[in-house]
Write an enzyme that holds these catalytic residues in place. Structure first.
Site, PDB file in Angstrom:
ATOM      1  N   GLN A 136       0.834  -1.205   0.000  1.00 25.68           N
ATOM      2  CA  GLN A 136       0.000   0.000   0.000  1.00 25.68           C
ATOM      3  C   GLN A 136       0.874   1.263   0.000  1.00 25.68           C
ATOM      4  O   GLN A 136       0.577   2.244  -0.686  1.00 25.68           O
ATOM      5  CB  GLN A 136      -0.912   0.001   1.237  1.00 25.68           C
ATOM      6  CG  GLN A 136      -1.781   1.246   1.369  1.00 25.68           C
ATOM      7  CD  GLN A 136      -2.875   1.326   0.322  1.00 25.68           C
ATOM      8  OE1 GLN A 136      -3.615   0.377   0.131  1.00 25.68           O
ATOM      9  NE2 GLN A 136      -2.995   2.464  -0.350  1.00 25.68           N
ATOM     10  N   ASP A 230      -7.131   6.286   7.917  1.00 28.02           N
ATOM     11  CA  ASP A 230      -7.492   4.879   7.694  1.00 28.02           C
ATOM     12  C   ASP A 230      -8.662   4.585   8.632  1.00 28.02           C
ATOM     13  O   ASP A 230      -9.008   5.424   9.492  1.00 28.02           O
ATOM     14  CB  ASP A 230      -6.267   3.994   8.028  1.00 28.02           C
ATOM     15  CG  ASP A 230      -6.513   2.504   7.798  1.00 28.02           C
ATOM     16  OD1 ASP A 230      -7.470   2.148   7.081  1.00 28.02           O
ATOM     17  OD2 ASP A 230      -5.731   1.688   8.334  1.00 28.02           O
ATOM     18  N   CYS A 271      -6.280   4.560   2.365  1.00 25.81           N
ATOM     19  CA  CYS A 271      -5.962   3.302   1.665  1.00 25.81           C
ATOM     20  C   CYS A 271      -7.217   2.594   1.168  1.00 25.81           C
ATOM     21  O   CYS A 271      -7.143   1.768   0.257  1.00 25.81           O
ATOM     22  CB  CYS A 271      -5.157   2.389   2.570  1.00 25.81           C
ATOM     23  SG  CYS A 271      -5.917   2.103   4.172  1.00 25.81           S
ATOM     24  N   ARG A 316      -2.292   0.837  -6.771  1.00 19.70           N
ATOM     25  CA  ARG A 316      -1.980  -0.486  -6.202  1.00 19.70           C
ATOM     26  C   ARG A 316      -1.586  -1.432  -7.344  1.00 19.70           C
ATOM     27  O   ARG A 316      -0.691  -2.249  -7.197  1.00 19.70           O
ATOM     28  CB  ARG A 316      -3.189  -1.065  -5.458  1.00 19.70           C
ATOM     29  CG  ARG A 316      -3.711  -0.272  -4.277  1.00 19.70           C
ATOM     30  CD  ARG A 316      -2.700  -0.118  -3.187  1.00 19.70           C
ATOM     31  NE  ARG A 316      -2.153  -1.385  -2.743  1.00 19.70           N
ATOM     32  CZ  ARG A 316      -2.801  -2.307  -2.011  1.00 19.70           C
ATOM     33  NH1 ARG A 316      -4.012  -2.065  -1.578  1.00 19.70           N
ATOM     34  NH2 ARG A 316      -2.202  -3.438  -1.672  1.00 19.70           N
TER      35      ARG A 316
END
Ligand code: CP
Ligand code: NVA
Length: 331
Positions: A136, A230, A271, A316
Site C-alpha cells: 500500500q 485509515d 488506503c 496499487r
C-alpha cells in the site's frame, strides 16, 4: 536506474533501501505508462503466483490478479487451503515453493508471513498483516509523486487515526526511508510503541526524515501536504469499535481540518475501504448503533477536490506489478 531485486521478499518496506524504493516507483510509473498506451507485456510470462488471503480484500487481490495477467503471468487465489489448519505454514510454504514463482500473503500475525518467507524458497510479498501493509505504501508514494510537484523529502504527511495500526506503522517506515516529515495525529494511547519509533531513528536520520506525534489537531496539520487517514478499527478489531469511536471521533478528517493546513493544494489520502457514508452494511449498523453516518472522514472531504483516494487505489495495480516484475520477472 539499474537495480537487481530478483528473489527478494517484501515483508515490510524495511526490506528495501531508499534507492531500491525509488527504483520500484520508477518501474511502477513506466509500467503504468505502458498499460495506458495499450501495450501488452510478457515480463511475467510463465510465472505462477499464489495469492493466499486469510482476510478480505478488493484492491490487493485485484491488483495482483490484473498485474499478473497484464504481463503474461497466472495466479491461483487461495482462501480455503489447509494452511494453518491441517498443515503447518512451514509445510505449506515448502509445497507452494515447489510449484510457484511467488506468494502473496494477507493475514493476521506478521510472524506468519515471515514463516512463509523463511520456508518457501521463492519471493513472498506481504499483502497486509496486523502490523504492516508495505505494498500500500508504494502506491501511496507513487500517488504523492504524481500529485505534488515536490520531492518526497520535502513532503509533510499527517497520518490521522490509529497510528499503531498496520497503515500508521507502514507509513512511518515509508516516511523514514524517503526522508519525509511524518506527523502522527492521534490520542497518545494510539501512538506506536516508542521502541518501534526509536528503531527507525537511524534510517530517518540518514534520509533527513522528521518523525513526530501530536494530539493537537491545529498544530499538527499546519502546512501539511498530505492528510492521510485509515479506518478506526482494522480487520479483526471489530470488538474494539466502541472504544475507537470514542477515542478517534475528535480526529475525524473534515473539510475544516483540510482548511486548517493553510495549504489550498493539500491532498486527502485513504488506503480504502472507508466509512464515509452509510452505503455499506457495517456503515448502516454503525449509524443505527452510534448515530454516526461517517467515521474517519466526512463524505464531503472524501468527495472533495482534495481527495486522491481512487488514484491511490489504481496505483496499487502499477506498484504491485512493479514488485512482481522486479522480484520474479523475466530479465
Ligand atoms: N487498501 C487495501 O489493501 O484494500 P483491500 O483491503 O481492498 O485489498
Ligand atoms: N488498517 C486497515 C487497512 C485496510 C487496507 C485494516 O487492516 O483493516
Amino acid at each position: 536506474m539499474s537495480i537487481n531485486l530478483q528473489g527478494r521478499h517484501l515483508l515490510t518496506l524495511l526490506d528495501f533501501s531508499p534507492l531500491e524504493i525509488r527504483y520500484l516507483l520508477e518501474l511502477s510509473a513506466d509500467l503504468k505508462a505502458k498499460k495506458r498506451s495499450g501495450q501488452v507485456g510478457d515480463l511475467l510470462r510463465s510465472k505462477s503466483i499464489a495469492l493466499l488471503f486469510d482476510k478480505p480484500s478488493t484492491r490487493t487481490r485485484c491488483a495482483f490478479e490484473v498485474a499478473a495477467h497484464d504481463e503474461g503471468g497466472n495466479v491461483t487465489f487461495l482462501e480455503n487451503s489447509h494452511m494453518g489448519k491441517k498443515e503447518s505454514l512451514e509445510d505449506t510454504a515448502k509445497v507452494l515453493g515447489r510449484m510457484y514463482d511467488g506468494i502473496q500473503y494477507r493475514g493476521y500475525a506478521h510472524r506468519d508471513v515471515e514463516l512463509l518467507a523463511k520456508h518457501a524458497g521463492i519471493p513472498v510479498w506481504n499483502g497486509l498483516t496486523d502490523e504492516y501493509h508495505p505494498t500500500q505504501i508504494l502506491a501511496d508514494l507513487l500517488t504523492i509523486q504524481e500529485h505534488i510537484a515536490k520531492p518526497l523529502n520535502k513532503i509533510k504527511l499527517v497520518y490521522v487515526g490509529d497510528a499503531r495500526n498496520n497503515m500508521g506503522r507502514s507509513l512511518l517506515i515509508g516516511a523514514a526511508k524517503m526522508g519525509m516529515h511524518f506527523m502522527g495525529l492521534a490520542p497518545k494511547a494510539l501512538w506506536p510503541d516508542p521502541l518501534f519509533i526509536e528503531r527507525l531513528s537511524a534510517t530517518a536520520k540518514e534520509a533527513g526524515a522528521v518523525l513526530e506525534y501530536s494530539e493537537n489537531i491545529d498544530d499538527a496539520v499546519q502546512n501539511a501536504d498530505v492528510i492521510y487517514t485509515d479506518v478506526w478499527f482494522s480487520m479483526g478489531e471489530e470488538a474494539q469499535m466502541n472504544e475507537r469511536i470514542r477515542q478517534l471521533s475528535p480526529y475525524q478528517v473534515t473539510l475544516s481540518m483540510l482548511t486548517k493546513t493553510q495549504n489550498p493544494d493539500v491532498i486527502f489520502m485513504h488506503c480504502l475501504p472507508a466509512y464515509h457514508d452509510t452505503n455499506t452494511k457495517v456503515g448502516q449498523e454503525i449509524a443505527e448503533k452510534f448515530g454516526l453516518e461517517e467515521l474517519e472522514v466526512t463524505n464531503e472531504a472524501f468527495r472533495s477536490r482534495h481527495s486522491v483516494v481512487f488514484d491511490q487505489a489504481e496505483n496499487r495495480l502499477h506498484t504491485i506489478k512493479a514488485v512482481m516484475v522486479a522480484t520474479i520477472g523475466r530479465r
